[in-house]
Design an enzyme around this catalytic site. Structure first.
Site, PDB file in Angstrom:
ATOM      1  N   HIS A 211       0.801  -1.225   0.000  1.00 45.93           N
ATOM      2  CA  HIS A 211       0.000   0.000   0.000  1.00 45.93           C
ATOM      3  C   HIS A 211       0.832   1.272   0.000  1.00 45.93           C
ATOM      4  CE1 HIS A 211       0.995   0.040   4.263  1.00 45.93           C
ATOM      5  NE2 HIS A 211       0.577   1.279   4.298  1.00 45.93           N
TER       6      HIS A 211
HETATM    7  C1  UD1 Z   1      -1.754   6.072   5.684  1.00 42.41           C
HETATM    8  C2  UD1 Z   1      -0.401   6.416   6.301  1.00 42.41           C
HETATM    9  C3  UD1 Z   1       0.492   5.186   6.319  1.00 42.41           C
HETATM   10  C4  UD1 Z   1      -0.199   4.009   6.989  1.00 42.41           C
HETATM   11  C5  UD1 Z   1      -1.525   3.767   6.299  1.00 42.41           C
HETATM   12  C6  UD1 Z   1      -2.277   2.636   6.949  1.00 42.41           C
HETATM   13  C7  UD1 Z   1       0.287   8.749   5.907  1.00 42.41           C
HETATM   14  C8  UD1 Z   1       1.238   9.623   5.213  1.00 42.41           C
HETATM   15  N1  UD1 Z   1       0.295   7.449   5.555  1.00 42.41           N
HETATM   16  O1  UD1 Z   1      -1.537   5.755   4.328  1.00 42.41           O
HETATM   17  O2  UD1 Z   1       1.665   5.476   7.046  1.00 42.41           O
HETATM   18  O3  UD1 Z   1       0.605   2.865   6.893  1.00 42.41           O
HETATM   19  O4  UD1 Z   1      -2.326   4.970   6.363  1.00 42.41           O
HETATM   20  O5  UD1 Z   1      -3.271   2.131   6.116  1.00 42.41           O
HETATM   21  O6  UD1 Z   1      -0.445   9.208   6.752  1.00 42.41           O
HETATM   22  N2  UD1 Z   1      -8.777   5.900   1.030  1.00 42.41           N
HETATM   23  C9  UD1 Z   1     -10.045   5.430   0.930  1.00 42.41           C
HETATM   24  N3  UD1 Z   1     -10.734   5.153   2.080  1.00 42.41           N
HETATM   25  C10 UD1 Z   1     -10.189   5.370   3.311  1.00 42.41           C
HETATM   26  C11 UD1 Z   1      -8.887   5.870   3.398  1.00 42.41           C
HETATM   27  C12 UD1 Z   1      -8.188   6.132   2.256  1.00 42.41           C
HETATM   28  O7  UD1 Z   1     -10.569   5.237  -0.151  1.00 42.41           O
HETATM   29  O8  UD1 Z   1     -10.868   5.080   4.310  1.00 42.41           O
HETATM   30  C13 UD1 Z   1      -7.988   6.144  -0.214  1.00 42.41           C
HETATM   31  C14 UD1 Z   1      -8.146   7.534  -0.771  1.00 42.41           C
HETATM   32  O9  UD1 Z   1      -8.121   7.443  -2.151  1.00 42.41           O
HETATM   33  C15 UD1 Z   1      -6.915   8.230  -0.293  1.00 42.41           C
HETATM   34  C16 UD1 Z   1      -5.900   7.123  -0.292  1.00 42.41           C
HETATM   35  O10 UD1 Z   1      -6.627   5.964   0.082  1.00 42.41           O
HETATM   36  O11 UD1 Z   1      -6.534   9.304  -1.086  1.00 42.41           O
HETATM   37  C17 UD1 Z   1      -4.730   7.318   0.626  1.00 42.41           C
HETATM   38  O12 UD1 Z   1      -5.140   7.508   1.946  1.00 42.41           O
HETATM   39  P1  UD1 Z   1      -4.207   8.299   2.974  1.00 42.41           P
HETATM   40  O13 UD1 Z   1      -4.893   8.390   4.262  1.00 42.41           O
HETATM   41  O14 UD1 Z   1      -3.713   9.558   2.360  1.00 42.41           O
HETATM   42  O15 UD1 Z   1      -2.910   7.390   3.113  1.00 42.41           O
HETATM   43  P2  UD1 Z   1      -2.715   5.818   3.255  1.00 42.41           P
HETATM   44  O16 UD1 Z   1      -2.140   5.335   1.979  1.00 42.41           O
HETATM   45  O17 UD1 Z   1      -3.927   5.142   3.773  1.00 42.41           O
END
Ligand code: UD1
Length: 368
Positions: A211
């Site tokens: 991820h």
């Molecule tokens: C975040 C953390 C990472 C952690 C991970 C756990 C940062 C920089 N990164 O990464 O360290 O290991 O969480 O999972 O904070 N999205 C959804 N639904 C959700 C959440 C996210 O669809 O409930 C999608 C969205 O398109 C979003 C993308 O995932 O833009 C990324 O989510 P984000 O919270 O920015 O970072 P993670 O990759 O989840």
């Protein structure tokens, strides 16, 4: 004493669960802020339900965005809450954007920051998580470490005061949940899941998660690694992060050895890890759970925050040179190992964390 806990992303819910439970037992006033960084039910609500985490008093519903946008929006809202709640300390977990936003907002209001999982380092500043954790450590007043090597990392950066090694909360949760009786209830569900995707319930499989931005953000690398995994003899079960799913929805259908499923709740993921032969991952959380269970793992990264594991057993770093995966798998014995896990503590990190926070706040109160 009043504490404010700030969480927002999936691994933080798991980590905060037992600390919140301990605060409840001790009648400590804890206010939980959920930034809303993760918002899908299977990334957030499912963990609150399964781990009986008290409902957050504030849900900021910030959601997704660029790093600056997400972090900045969180800070604006967290500051408002901190001005209302006026806590003795703010507790943040790990290394996500929610961690950074929480710590910065508190530090700017001169509210002491407690950083749980301090001192972990990859020494790779191109990782957003490394930027977050280094910054947070340097503005924290109480630093709680999960491995002895994290304490040494902090010392090397000149941080020696108010640093306490507590052990790992993920080990606490694992120790309590990794019981046959507890996991039996989810086994039937997992069997149904395997059958529904066309796999035999007794199949030997690889549990795969990828991820991190470094790999999923680079189309070429990501598809290259998936192509290699697609050719392995064992099928790969891939609980896929919503971001990765959105990014690659058109490509995923072409891999017939990769089985994509939605993210799993905590106990189901633990049981899947128990059932699999091998873990391939870039996640620090799943890596630790594999290690606790004595499962071999291939870490799809150039470095790890847990160098101790590399000395212990079948743990391999693979980055860019994905072709090595096939060769590594051919050398793994696949005997269930019993690794030395004591550097992650004894399953009581949550008690030590709460003890440390209570002592820290009472010292502060004496000074003022
Ligand atoms: C975040 C953390 C990472 C952690 C991970 C756990 C940062 C920089 N990164 O990464 O360290 O290991 O969480 O999972 O904070 N999205 C959804 N639904 C959700 C959440 C996210 O669809 O409930 C999608 C969205 O398109 C979003 C993308 O995932 O833009 C990324 O989510 P984000 O919270 O920015 O970072 P993670 O990759 O989840």
């Amino acid at each position: 004493m009043k504490v404010v806990t700030i969480v927002g992303a999936r691994p933080q819910f798991i980590k905060a669960a037992f600390v919140s439970r301990e605060f409840l037992i001790r009648n400590t006033n804890e206010v939980i802020i959920h930034t809303g960084q993760h918002y899908d039910h299977n990334m957030s609500g499912a963990f609150f339900e399964e781990l009986s985490i008290p409902a957050p008093k504030y849900n900021l519903s910030i959601g997704s965005g660029t790093h600056a946008n997400q972090t900045g929006s969180m800070m604006i809202e967290i500051e408002k809450v901190l001005l209302i709640e006026k806590p003795s300390v703010v507790i943040v977990y790990g290394d996500t954007n929610s961690t950074l936003a929480g710590a910065l907002s508190a530090a700017k209001l001169n509210i002491p920051v407690v950083h749980v999982e301090a001192g972990l380092r990859s020494y790779n500043m191109s990782m957003p998580e490394e930027v977050n954790r280094v910054l947070v450590d340097h503005i924290s007043s109480l630093l709680l470490t999960i491995t002895p090597s994290s304490t040494l990392n902090l010392r090397r950066e000149g941080i020696t005061e108010n640093v306490t090694y507590t052990g790992d909360l993920m080990y606490d949760v694992f120790s309590e949940k990794n019981r046959d009786a507890e996991l039996q209830t989810v086994s039937a569900h997992l069997d149904r899941l395997l059958s529904s995707i066309g796999l035999d319930t007794s199949v030997e499989f690889i549990l795969l998660t990828l991820h991190r931005q470094e790999i999923t953000g680079d189309v070429k690398s990501f598809l290259r690694v998936l192509n290699i995994l697609n050719k392995l003899e064992m099928p790969c079960l891939f609980p896929i992060h919503p971001r990765t799913k959105k990014l690659y929805s058109d490509d995923l259908t072409s891999f017939n050895n990769l089985y994509f499923i939605d993210p799993l709740p905590y106990s189901e993921m633990l049981q899947m890890t128990r059932q699999c032969k091998l873990v391939i991952t870039d996640s620090g959380g799943l890596l630790r759970e594999a290690f606790f269970l004595g499962k071999p793992a291939i870490i799809v990264r150039s470095e790890t925050e847990f160098p101790e594991m590399l000395d212990n057993g079948d743990y391999f770093l693979v980055y860019n040179n994905f072709e090595k995966i096939t060769e590594i798998i051919s050398k793994i014995s696949f005997l269930n190992q019993s690794y030395r896990t004591d550097f992650f503590g004894d399953g009581y990190a949550h008690k030590r964390i709460v003890d440390s926070i209570v002592e820290f706040v009472s010292n502060l109160e004496k000074e003022n």
